[in-house]
Write an enzyme that holds these catalytic residues in place. Structure first.
Site, PDB file in Angstrom:
ATOM      1  N   THR A  81       0.857  -1.196   0.000  1.00 60.15           N
ATOM      2  CA  THR A  81       0.000   0.000   0.000  1.00 60.15           C
ATOM      3  C   THR A  81       0.888   1.239   0.000  1.00 60.15           C
ATOM      4  O   THR A  81       2.076   1.147  -0.288  1.00 60.15           O
ATOM      5  CB  THR A  81      -0.998  -0.039   1.181  1.00 60.15           C
ATOM      6  N   ASN A  82       0.323   2.395   0.305  1.00 59.58           N
ATOM      7  CA  ASN A  82       1.118   3.627   0.342  1.00 59.58           C
ATOM      8  C   ASN A  82       0.670   4.481   1.524  1.00 59.58           C
ATOM      9  O   ASN A  82      -0.229   4.098   2.268  1.00 59.58           O
ATOM     10  CB  ASN A  82       0.987   4.377  -0.987  1.00 59.58           C
ATOM     11  N   ASP A  83       1.293   5.642   1.673  1.00 62.06           N
ATOM     12  CA  ASP A  83       1.084   6.482   2.857  1.00 62.06           C
ATOM     13  C   ASP A  83      -0.154   7.381   2.813  1.00 62.06           C
ATOM     14  O   ASP A  83      -0.321   8.228   3.687  1.00 62.06           O
ATOM     15  CB  ASP A  83       2.309   7.380   3.072  1.00 62.06           C
TER      16      ASP A  83
END
Ligand code: CTP
Ligand code: CA
Length: 225
Positions: A33-35
């Site tokens: 995933t990402n931030d």
């Protein structure tokens, strides 16, 4: 100059907003995933509701609470998000794509938890469909707003994305800038249309950016863009 009260500006308009990051599964207990916090997209959904719109929020992984008074559709992967957005596109007047969509997903999703074996392992990734580009190519009456996160040559990359993805407006943020991007309550954005830079906004709260963006969208729709 503006003839309507702000509360009625988007009355009768159906607005779809995407927010958060997508989750790309590796196995039942692991993912990429990402931030993305979801804050920018949530602020847009909230601002659209305050202007009287009928708002649908398609949201992936977010680290803050979803806003009240908007229809929320939860998704996990970029593929799920694509289906959720494309399926609802015909009924929408405005689509705003603030989500941080993963560019790649694992080529295979293991059904069982992957066991550790060798000293090295390679994870093969394949490209996800571009949701914004897909709706850009399918759009009829819809007003489409894209986002772009950049670390360099912001104007050039932003204009390239706007044209390639057939957006009406594109909001770019330089994520290296102080007070901008992932997780922050503030953002520093530049807004573009097909002929170039429209506005370079100073540091603003994400709520203020959202309101400003929607005033611009409402203005353009009223002028028949
Ligand atoms: N986007 C999308 N589907 C993808 C990737 C991105 O809809 N598979 C959308 C994002 O929601 C955003 C816009 O495209 O509105 C720009 O995302 P960004 O990551 O900045 O651009 P990319 O086209 O993915 O290019 P790159 O990451 O290489 O800069
Ligand atoms: Ca990307």
């Amino acid at each position: 100059e503006r003839f309507f009260g702000e509360k009625e500006l988007l009355q009768g308009k159906k607005v779809l907003v995407t927010a958060g990051g997508t989750v790309e599964r590796i196995d039942p207990v692991r993912y990429l995933t990402n931030d993305s916090s979801g804050k920018m997209g949530f602020a847009i959904a909230e601002a659209a509701r305050l202007m009287g719109a009928d708002v649908t929020l398609v949201v992936g992984k977010a680290s803050v609470q979803t806003p009240e008074g908007v229809r929320t559709v939860r998704v996990e992967s970029a593929q799920d998000m694509l289906e959720a957005v494309v399926g609802r596109l015909p009924e929408m007047d405005i689509v705003i794509k603030a989500a941080a969509v993963a560019d790649y997903r694992p080529a295979e999703q293991a059904e069982q938890k992957i066991k550790k074996k060798d000293a090295e392992m390679t994870l093969k990734l394949v490209k996800n469909s571009d949701i914004l580009q897909t709706i850009g190519s399918l759009k009829t009456k819809q007003f489409i707003v894209g986002f772009a996160a950049e670390t360099q040559s912001i104007d050039e990359h932003a204009m390239d994305k706007l044209k390639r993805k057939n957006c009406d407006l594109l909001v770019a943020n330089d994520v290296t800038q102080e007070g901008a991007g992932f997780g922050h309550d503030t953002n520093v954005v530049r807004i573009y249309d097909r002929s170039g830079l429209v506005e370079a906004l100073p540091v603003m709260s994400k709520r203020e950016v959202a309101r400003h963006l929607l005033l611009t969208v409402a203005d353009r729709i009223r002028k028949g863009d």
